[in-house]
Design a protein around this motif. Structure first.
Motif, mmCIF file in Angstrom:
data_model
loop_
_atom_site.group_PDB
_atom_site.id
_atom_site.type_symbol
_atom_site.label_atom_id
_atom_site.label_comp_id
_atom_site.label_asym_id
_atom_site.label_seq_id
_atom_site.Cartn_x
_atom_site.Cartn_y
_atom_site.Cartn_z
ATOM 1 N N THR A 99 -23.980 2.921 12.464
ATOM 2 C CA THR A 99 -25.012 1.920 12.695
ATOM 3 C C THR A 99 -26.050 1.852 11.573
ATOM 4 O O THR A 99 -26.839 0.913 11.506
ATOM 5 N N MET A 100 -26.069 2.839 10.712
ATOM 6 C CA MET A 100 -27.053 2.881 9.631
ATOM 7 C C MET A 100 -26.664 1.912 8.513
ATOM 8 O O MET A 100 -25.530 1.868 8.065
ATOM 9 N N GLN A 101 -27.613 1.121 8.067
ATOM 10 C CA GLN A 101 -27.379 0.233 6.927
ATOM 11 C C GLN A 101 -27.547 1.055 5.647
ATOM 12 O O GLN A 101 -28.672 1.400 5.258
ATOM 13 N N TYR A 102 -26.440 1.357 5.010
ATOM 14 C CA TYR A 102 -26.461 2.221 3.821
ATOM 15 C C TYR A 102 -26.125 1.383 2.595
ATOM 16 O O TYR A 102 -25.053 0.776 2.503
ATOM 17 N N ARG A 103 -27.061 1.364 1.642
ATOM 18 C CA ARG A 103 -26.860 0.563 0.425
ATOM 19 C C ARG A 103 -26.615 1.430 -0.808
ATOM 20 O O ARG A 103 -25.791 1.114 -1.647
#
Length: 283
Positions: A99-103
């Motif tokens: 669920t984490m938005q990782y860029r």
């Protein structure tokens, strides 16, 4: 006698035993003993916990050891890496909740990362200048984010199925690892000689796995083209056939080049191509 330490159980045990047997070394460990002596080679085998092997080799209790490169780097003992064995391949990676938005890696800033490999992780984060908190635990790392112990993990990954099951995704690969042969830096001359004999056998086994022996029939007017495709160890073996204008060609082909070579051979009218596995290959 050369003393070798191998994993007593776990992902490297079976392949380590298989390698020794392929090297022609006969072991009797039917009762799961912690120590056994080879019947036909001056080798004594210790069966130990994977994490303990670098220390045993460093202390000279074992002369050599088979261990995961990840463990070797984590324990950071002053011992030699002698040979990369090619099995037990995996990677040490950082994973975060799906669920984490990782860029990018900067998204790890300030996070708490659970791991068994704190030494490797600390070095990696320092190199990347990422101020994250490392939480060292001894096992079941993948459940740490789910129970609120950490925000992310750093753990070994093979297929990735365990990460998926625990709601995680792989975002950074820190290290690609495989089984390696390590050695104490102060081997006696006698044990250095035994190790050289063992390495000759290991290299013969590993080289054989990476090559195929092929036999084919070819028209003589294409022999030069085929010889250019098949250099072999020195040059292909060419034998005239009973059929006028044709020859049998034998050579060795590297596994990585195999299909490309076969396609070229077919272009040069090669027929009856036989592919034979090689048991040992001494170069």
């Amino acid at each position: 006698m050369l003393k070798i330490a191998i994993q007593k159980s776990g992902r490297l045990y079976e392949d380590s035993i298989k390698l020794l047997k392929e090297c022609g070394i006969q072991l009797n460990n039917g009762n799961k003993q912690l120590k056994t002596i080879a019947e036909n080679f001056p080798l004594e085998v210790y069966f130990l916990r994977d994490d303990d092997i670098p220390q045993y080799v460093y202390d000279g209790v074992a002369d050599i050891g088979i261990v995961g490169e990840n463990v070797l780097l984590e324990k950071n003992k002053d011992i030699d890496l002698v040979y990369r064995l090619g099995f037990g391949k995996c990677r040490l990676s950082i994973a975060v909740p799906k669920t984490m938005q990782y860029r990018s890696i900067t998204d790890l800033n300030g996070l708490k990362i659970a791991t068994t490999y704190s030494t490797i992780l600390q070095k990696y984060l320092a190199e990347k200048k990422i101020p994250a908190e490392i939480h060292e635990i001894s096992g079941s790392v993948e459940i740490a984010p789910g129970i609120g112990l950490a925000d992310a993990i750093c753990d070994l990954v093979s297929s990735g199925s365990t990460l998926f099951t625990n709601g995680l995704k792989e975002v950074e690969v820190i290290l690609k690892s495989e089984a390696v042969l390590t050695a104490n830096k102060n081997l006696s001359e006698e044990n250095k000689n035994i190790l050289e004999k063992l390495l000759l056998r290991i290299n013969a086994v590993k080289t054989a796995k990476n090559n195929k022996y092929i036999i084919l029939n070819a028209p003589n007017h294409q022999l030069q083209n085929i010889e250019n495709v098949l250099p072999g160890m020195k040059s292909p073996t060419v034998t005239p056939l009973a059929t006028e204008g044709w020859s049998s060609v034998q050579s060795v082909v590297n596994e990585n080049d195999f299909w490309e070579v076969i396609e070229k051979l077919k272009q040069f009218e090669a027929e009856g191509i036989l592919v034979i596995p090689i048991e040992k290959m001494i170069v």
